[in-house]
Scaffold this motif. Structure first.
Motif, PDB file in Angstrom:
ATOM      1  N   TYR A   1       0.802  -1.222   0.000  1.00  0.00           N
ATOM      2  CA  TYR A   1       0.000   0.000   0.000  1.00  0.00           C
ATOM      3  C   TYR A   1       0.836   1.274   0.000  1.00  0.00           C
ATOM      4  O   TYR A   1       0.290   2.368   0.144  1.00  0.00           O
ATOM      5  N   VAL A   2       2.124   1.153  -0.151  1.00  0.00           N
ATOM      6  CA  VAL A   2       3.002   2.290  -0.453  1.00  0.00           C
ATOM      7  C   VAL A   2       3.676   1.900  -1.759  1.00  0.00           C
ATOM      8  O   VAL A   2       4.547   1.037  -1.782  1.00  0.00           O
TER       9      VAL A   2
ATOM     10  N   PRO B   1      -2.302  -1.620   5.818  1.00  0.00           N
ATOM     11  CA  PRO B   1      -1.926  -0.204   5.755  1.00  0.00           C
ATOM     12  C   PRO B   1      -2.375   0.566   6.996  1.00  0.00           C
ATOM     13  O   PRO B   1      -3.228   1.458   6.929  1.00  0.00           O
ATOM     14  N   VAL B   2      -1.785   0.203   8.122  1.00  0.00           N
ATOM     15  CA  VAL B   2      -2.150   0.810   9.408  1.00  0.00           C
ATOM     16  C   VAL B   2      -0.888   1.346  10.067  1.00  0.00           C
ATOM     17  O   VAL B   2       0.099   0.624  10.235  1.00  0.00           O
ATOM     18  N   THR B   3      -0.917   2.607  10.448  1.00  0.00           N
ATOM     19  CA  THR B   3       0.218   3.185  11.161  1.00  0.00           C
ATOM     20  C   THR B   3       0.377   2.517  12.523  1.00  0.00           C
ATOM     21  O   THR B   3      -0.596   2.286  13.244  1.00  0.00           O
ATOM     22  N   GLY B   4       1.602   2.214  12.861  1.00  0.00           N
ATOM     23  CA  GLY B   4       1.906   1.604  14.152  1.00  0.00           C
ATOM     24  C   GLY B   4       3.404   1.481  14.325  1.00  0.00           C
ATOM     25  O   GLY B   4       4.178   1.775  13.415  1.00  0.00           O
TER      26      GLY B   4
ATOM     27  N   ARG C   1     -10.412  -3.665   8.101  1.00  0.00           N
ATOM     28  CA  ARG C   1      -9.389  -4.270   7.261  1.00  0.00           C
ATOM     29  C   ARG C   1      -9.935  -4.848   5.948  1.00  0.00           C
ATOM     30  O   ARG C   1      -9.585  -4.375   4.891  1.00  0.00           O
ATOM     31  N   ASN C   2     -10.745  -5.863   6.000  1.00  0.00           N
ATOM     32  CA  ASN C   2     -11.165  -6.522   4.763  1.00  0.00           C
ATOM     33  C   ASN C   2     -12.689  -6.585   4.685  1.00  0.00           C
ATOM     34  O   ASN C   2     -13.366  -6.690   5.694  1.00  0.00           O
TER      35      ASN C   2
ATOM     36  N   GLY D   1      -8.631   1.848   6.355  1.00  0.00           N
ATOM     37  CA  GLY D   1      -7.777   1.350   5.288  1.00  0.00           C
ATOM     38  C   GLY D   1      -7.219   2.435   4.400  1.00  0.00           C
ATOM     39  O   GLY D   1      -7.361   3.629   4.654  1.00  0.00           O
ATOM     40  N   ALA D   2      -6.565   2.004   3.341  1.00  0.00           N
ATOM     41  CA  ALA D   2      -5.853   2.923   2.459  1.00  0.00           C
ATOM     42  C   ALA D   2      -6.792   3.550   1.435  1.00  0.00           C
ATOM     43  O   ALA D   2      -7.826   2.979   1.082  1.00  0.00           O
ATOM     44  N   GLN D   3      -6.409   4.751   1.002  1.00  0.00           N
ATOM     45  CA  GLN D   3      -7.054   5.420  -0.137  1.00  0.00           C
ATOM     46  C   GLN D   3      -8.540   5.669   0.114  1.00  0.00           C
ATOM     47  O   GLN D   3      -9.024   5.512   1.216  1.00  0.00           O
ATOM     48  N   GLY D   4      -9.237   6.145  -0.908  1.00  0.00           N
ATOM     49  CA  GLY D   4     -10.681   6.309  -0.807  1.00  0.00           C
ATOM     50  C   GLY D   4     -11.143   7.706  -0.437  1.00  0.00           C
ATOM     51  O   GLY D   4     -11.616   7.922   0.691  1.00  0.00           O
TER      52      GLY D   4
END
Length: 396
Positions: free
Chosen positions: A91-92, A120-123, A297-298, A332-335
């Motif tokens: 996801y990057v 794609p989760v910051t941690g 997540r999914n 999640g990512a994007q959107g």
């Protein structure tokens, strides 16, 4: 006298004591700057489930090679690391970097990826025990570079670290890349209706209409957690996941066994939102629960229904966060479509280190210019958020 550290690499988390890993990954006391108080995606149980289920491994292009830093026999720092032979599931997106590197005659793969796979989760990525001796984080960064050299990898990529970690990596010579996500921030709302009243009248009516149309007269929602999640729920959810994943990515990342393993090991950290039409489950989303945040997540669905995705993934998560006092929802990512539904833009980070100094300099220049563009985009999005601009705006 400076502490003596030793570094080693392991190809399976089964070779690492779970309590020792988790003491570094999710120590009981953390400041807000150091990261989430509990982040499920760096927990031994989550990462081990990926390995045991075959969701990661040499055949997937994600070969575990976790980095351990020890003082004597004690683990004081570690990092979830993988040798990658492609750039999928991160996801990057660095495929254009890989193409440029290879056009110049280099071999971009393998590369060292420090990450929670497919997440794609910051941690926290540089997992250092809170009572580790000074210098442990520096020893961990040095060990990552040692891994890059030993594996003859082109580069190290640390994706979705905390801002404090990103700054530490920058100070160690990594270049930082900015990205963007959209999070719901709980401003102390008393209910979902209270949240709606914070939106402009037009957006508030739009959300209400979407929720009505998503469910209609024939769909109901079940929220399942802990022991309420049974094998037949996982069977249904996996069917949704496979159908949507096959259409979206070509090959879904997670195996069926992963969900059994994670359900057994982390049941109290999972929220499954399931949509039911008549007697059959037709859509669902899995969320993981931190101490402060809900992580969507999914998702998957076997039917086409306008706005059902928004209801199952976004609105249900917001409602649950408000009811249970979570500070935010990360979906999640994007959107950018999340902006119209009460999610706010936030910056995310990744850190990159290339063995070739010329290529590293070129990527650093690119990332500096990209960071400016990301900042400008976030400022524009903030100005257009759907929240009421003043207290006098009509709220009915």
């Amino acid at each position: 006298m400076a502490p003596e550290f030793t570094a080693r690499f392991v190809q399976s988390l089964d070779k690492v004591d779970a309590a020792a890993w988790d003491a570094c990954a999710n120590p009981p006391t953390l400041s807000d700057e150091e990261g989430e108080r509990f982040n499920p995606f760096v927990a031994h149980a989550f990462l081990s489930a990926l390995e045991r289920s075959g969701s990661v491994g040499p055949r997937t292009g994600w070969s575990p090679v976790h980095v351990l830093v020890e003082q004597g026999e004690r683990l004081v720092a570690c990092a979830p690391a993988y040798l990658k032979t492609h750039s999928l599931g991160e996801y990057v997106f660095d495929q254009s970097w890989a193409q440029a590197y290879e056009r110049a005659g280099g071999a971009y793969y393998p590369k060292v990826q420090v990450a929670a796979p497919f997440t794609p989760v910051t941690g926290r990525r540089l997992l250092v025990a809170t009572d580790a001796p000074e210098g442990a984080r520096g020893a961990l960064i040095a060990a990552l570079r040692g891994l890059r050299k030993a594996a003859q990898a082109s580069s190290i990529h640390v994706t979705y670290p905390t801002q404090a970690e990103a700054e530490a990596l920058r100070d160690s010579g990594f270049t930082l890349r900015a990205g963007e996500q959209f999070h719901f921030l709980n401003e102390g709302y008393a209910s979902f209706d209270d949240f709606l009243n914070a939106l402009s009248s037009r957006k508030r009516k739009s959300v209400k209409r979407e929720r009505r149309e998503a469910l209609g007269e024939d769909i109901s929602i079940e929220r399942l957690a802990g022991a309420d999640i049974k094998a037949h729920h996982w069977d249904a959810f996996f069917a949704f996941y496979m159908d949507t994943g096959a259409r979206k990515w070509g090959r879904p990342y997670l195996s069926r066994a992963f969900f059994d393993l994670i359900g057994a090991a982390m049941a109290d950290r999972i929220l499954l939102v399931m949509a039911k039409q008549d007697a059959n489950y037709v859509a669902g989303a899995i969320n993981f629960l931190g101490d402060d945040a809900i992580y969507g997540r999914n998702w998957g669905a076997l039917i086409e229904r306008p706005f059902l995705h928004f209801e199952v993934c976004y609105y249900q998560a917001i409602d649950y966060a408000i009811r249970h006092g979570y500070k935010r929802v990360e979906a999640g990512a994007q959107g950018e479509h999340k902006l119209a539904r009460g999610y706010r833009p936030v910056v995310t980070w990744s850190a990159h280190d290339f063995a070739d100094p010329g290529f590293h300099a070129a990527i650093s220049d690119y990332c500096r210019r990209e960071c400016v563009a990301v900042g400008e985009m976030i400022a524009e999005q903030e100005a257009a958020l759907p929240f009421r601009k003043n207290e006098q705006e009509e709220t009915t």
